[in-house]
Enzyme design. Structure first.
Site, PDB file in Angstrom:
ATOM      1  N   ARG A  59       0.925  -1.135   0.011  1.00  0.00           N
ATOM      2  CA  ARG A  59      -0.004   0.022   0.049  1.00  0.00           C
ATOM      3  C   ARG A  59       0.867   1.414  -0.194  1.00  0.00           C
ATOM      4  O   ARG A  59       0.458   2.031  -0.669  1.00  0.00           O
ATOM      5  CB  ARG A  59      -0.832   0.072   1.291  1.00  0.00           C
ATOM      6  CG  ARG A  59      -2.099  -0.537   1.030  1.00  0.00           C
ATOM      7  CD  ARG A  59      -2.582  -1.274   2.408  1.00  0.00           C
ATOM      8  NE  ARG A  59      -1.714  -2.283   3.000  1.00  0.00           N
ATOM      9  CZ  ARG A  59      -2.085  -3.535   2.417  1.00  0.00           C
ATOM     10  NH1 ARG A  59      -3.012  -3.779   1.820  1.00  0.00           N
ATOM     11  NH2 ARG A  59      -0.897  -4.341   2.899  1.00  0.00           N
ATOM     12  N   THR A  60       1.883   1.263   0.897  1.00  0.00           N
ATOM     13  CA  THR A  60       2.509   2.792   1.042  1.00  0.00           C
ATOM     14  C   THR A  60       3.273   2.901  -0.138  1.00  0.00           C
ATOM     15  O   THR A  60       3.202   3.867  -0.619  1.00  0.00           O
ATOM     16  CB  THR A  60       3.494   2.565   2.257  1.00  0.00           C
ATOM     17  OG1 THR A  60       2.811   2.065   3.472  1.00  0.00           O
ATOM     18  CG2 THR A  60       4.165   3.843   2.388  1.00  0.00           C
ATOM     19  N   LYS A  88      25.001  -5.158  -0.707  1.00  0.00           N
ATOM     20  CA  LYS A  88      26.129  -5.098  -0.955  1.00  0.00           C
ATOM     21  C   LYS A  88      27.078  -4.524   0.497  1.00  0.00           C
ATOM     22  O   LYS A  88      28.389  -4.437   0.437  1.00  0.00           O
ATOM     23  CB  LYS A  88      26.916  -4.508  -2.185  1.00  0.00           C
ATOM     24  CG  LYS A  88      26.532  -5.033  -3.376  1.00  0.00           C
ATOM     25  CD  LYS A  88      27.160  -4.326  -4.578  1.00  0.00           C
ATOM     26  CE  LYS A  88      26.322  -4.550  -5.864  1.00  0.00           C
ATOM     27  NZ  LYS A  88      26.790  -3.657  -6.910  1.00  0.00           N
ATOM     28  N   ARG A 109      11.227   3.392   3.556  1.00  0.00           N
ATOM     29  CA  ARG A 109      10.934   2.542   4.435  1.00  0.00           C
ATOM     30  C   ARG A 109      12.015   1.662   4.871  1.00  0.00           C
ATOM     31  O   ARG A 109      12.789   1.239   3.925  1.00  0.00           O
ATOM     32  CB  ARG A 109       9.638   1.597   3.875  1.00  0.00           C
ATOM     33  CG  ARG A 109       9.502   0.689   4.838  1.00  0.00           C
ATOM     34  CD  ARG A 109       8.300  -0.243   4.827  1.00  0.00           C
ATOM     35  NE  ARG A 109       7.077   0.382   4.887  1.00  0.00           N
ATOM     36  CZ  ARG A 109       5.687   0.040   4.862  1.00  0.00           C
ATOM     37  NH1 ARG A 109       5.566  -1.186   4.706  1.00  0.00           N
ATOM     38  NH2 ARG A 109       4.775   0.960   4.937  1.00  0.00           N
ATOM     39  N   HIS A 137       5.189   6.012  11.468  1.00  0.00           N
ATOM     40  CA  HIS A 137       4.633   5.894  10.240  1.00  0.00           C
ATOM     41  C   HIS A 137       3.587   7.149   9.914  1.00  0.00           C
ATOM     42  O   HIS A 137       2.432   6.690   9.943  1.00  0.00           O
ATOM     43  CB  HIS A 137       3.802   4.470  10.108  1.00  0.00           C
ATOM     44  CG  HIS A 137       3.482   4.056   8.621  1.00  0.00           C
ATOM     45  ND1 HIS A 137       3.522   5.032   7.476  1.00  0.00           N
ATOM     46  CD2 HIS A 137       3.015   2.834   8.327  1.00  0.00           C
ATOM     47  CE1 HIS A 137       3.222   4.050   6.367  1.00  0.00           C
ATOM     48  NE2 HIS A 137       3.123   2.880   6.705  1.00  0.00           N
TER      49      HIS A 137
END
Ligand code: NCD
Length: 310
Positions: A59-60, A88, A109, A137
């Site tokens: 969703r985000t 890496k 995120r 959030h």
């Protein structure tokens, strides 16, 4: 002084002013109206948004991408951290310093609490926090408030129950700081192991917010106008047995709604695992899919505002 979010980072909700909150909500409503009928807006034409997602998201990420497209802007994305240089061993600061040369705004995120603030420190383009571990959030909380306003007409005078994993759920950590600005009663519903972090409850009490705690969801629903369910955050548990012990703590069903305040609104940031039975989906007050859809206008507002193109 006029309120303006141009060039600002959106990292958490407690530092947003009341005027900024109001500006975001009214801009979202305006942009939602302007794009009615599928019209593509041009506010972000020529601008690039980088979506840097180091943790799963549907969703985000997609609603930010949709928001940017709806505003006429372009998107570059790291959808799978396994395919990015983080695999890496690149530091987050290095990664965002590189990306700031590619994009005008970064949406991020990351599994580590505090990571969005760290990224913001390293760059001069606006960083929008799409979830930092069990931290915050903020964009979800903004769309949650937008949703309550749409569903109920106002937030003042409401009793809102927040249920589930209040310890690890970043959506509720952000949401309570926004709800605290309204004349609202809060009921925290959780097992003892998953209580709201003490520092957050203390912040709320020191602001004079009325907060009570119970383990009994059905009882809370009899007193609430809105119930906000959350997923038990499996990925934040150190021991799988601990998760197993609490995973089925709350399952909201139609029988509970029948006993609850009439017209109770049911919310959930999604994804749900088993917190809300599917039989609830047909109930008129089940707002969770509308809530997910509200992510687009709210994120359009955020993008346009931080770019100074609202
Ligand atoms: C939430 C999240 O990622 O914190 N999801 C979302 O953004 N809608 C809730 C969750 O994962 O439980």
């Amino acid at each position: 002084m006029t309120t303006d979010l141009k060039g600002k980072h959106i990292l958490r909700t407690d530092t947003l002013t009341d005027q900024e909150l109001e500006l975001i909500l009214t801009t979202a409503a305006r942009l939602e109206g302007e794009r009615e009928g599928g019209r593509r807006l041009e506010n972000m034409a020529g601008q690039v948004m980088a979506a840097m997602f180091f943790e799963p998201s549907t969703r985000t990420r997609l609603s930010f991408e949709a928001a940017m497209h709806r505003l006429g802007g372009d998107v570059i994305t790291i959808a799978d951290p396994k395919t990015s240089s983080a695999a890496k061993g690149e530091s987050l600061a290095d990664a965002v310093k590189v990306v700031e040369g590619y994009a005008d705004v970064i949406v991020m995120r990351h599994p580590r609490k505090g990571s969005a603030a760290e990224a913001a420190e390293a760059v001069s383009v606006p960083v929008i926090n799409g979830g930092d571990g069990a931290g915050q959030h903020p964009t979800q909380a903004l769309l949650d408030v937008y949703t309550i306003q749409k569903e109920k007409g106002t937030l003042d005078g409401l009793t809102v129950a927040l249920a589930g994993d209040l310890k690890n759920g970043r959506t509720v950590h952000s949401l309570v700081y926004l709800l605290a600005r309204f004349d609202i009663d809060l009921i925290f519903v959780s097992p003892d192991q998953l209580k709201m972090p003490g520092h957050i409850t203390e912040d709320l009490l020191s602001q004079g917010v009325r907060v009570t705690h119970t383990e009994d969801l059905a009882a809370a629903m009899r007193q609430s106008d809105v119930v906000y369910m959350t997923r038990i955050q499996k990925e934040r548990f150190a021991q799988p047995e601990e998760y197993e012990r609490v995973k089925g703590a709350y399952v909201l069903d139609m029988a509970m709604i029948e006993q609850a305040t009439e017209g109770i609104t049911i919310m959930h940031p999604l994804p749900r695992v088993n917190e809300i039975k599917e039989e609830v989906d047909g109930y008129a007050g089940a707002a969770y899919f509308r809530q997910a859809h509200n992510g687009v206008p709210v994120r359009m507002a955020l993008l346009a505002l931080v770019a100074g193109r609202d």
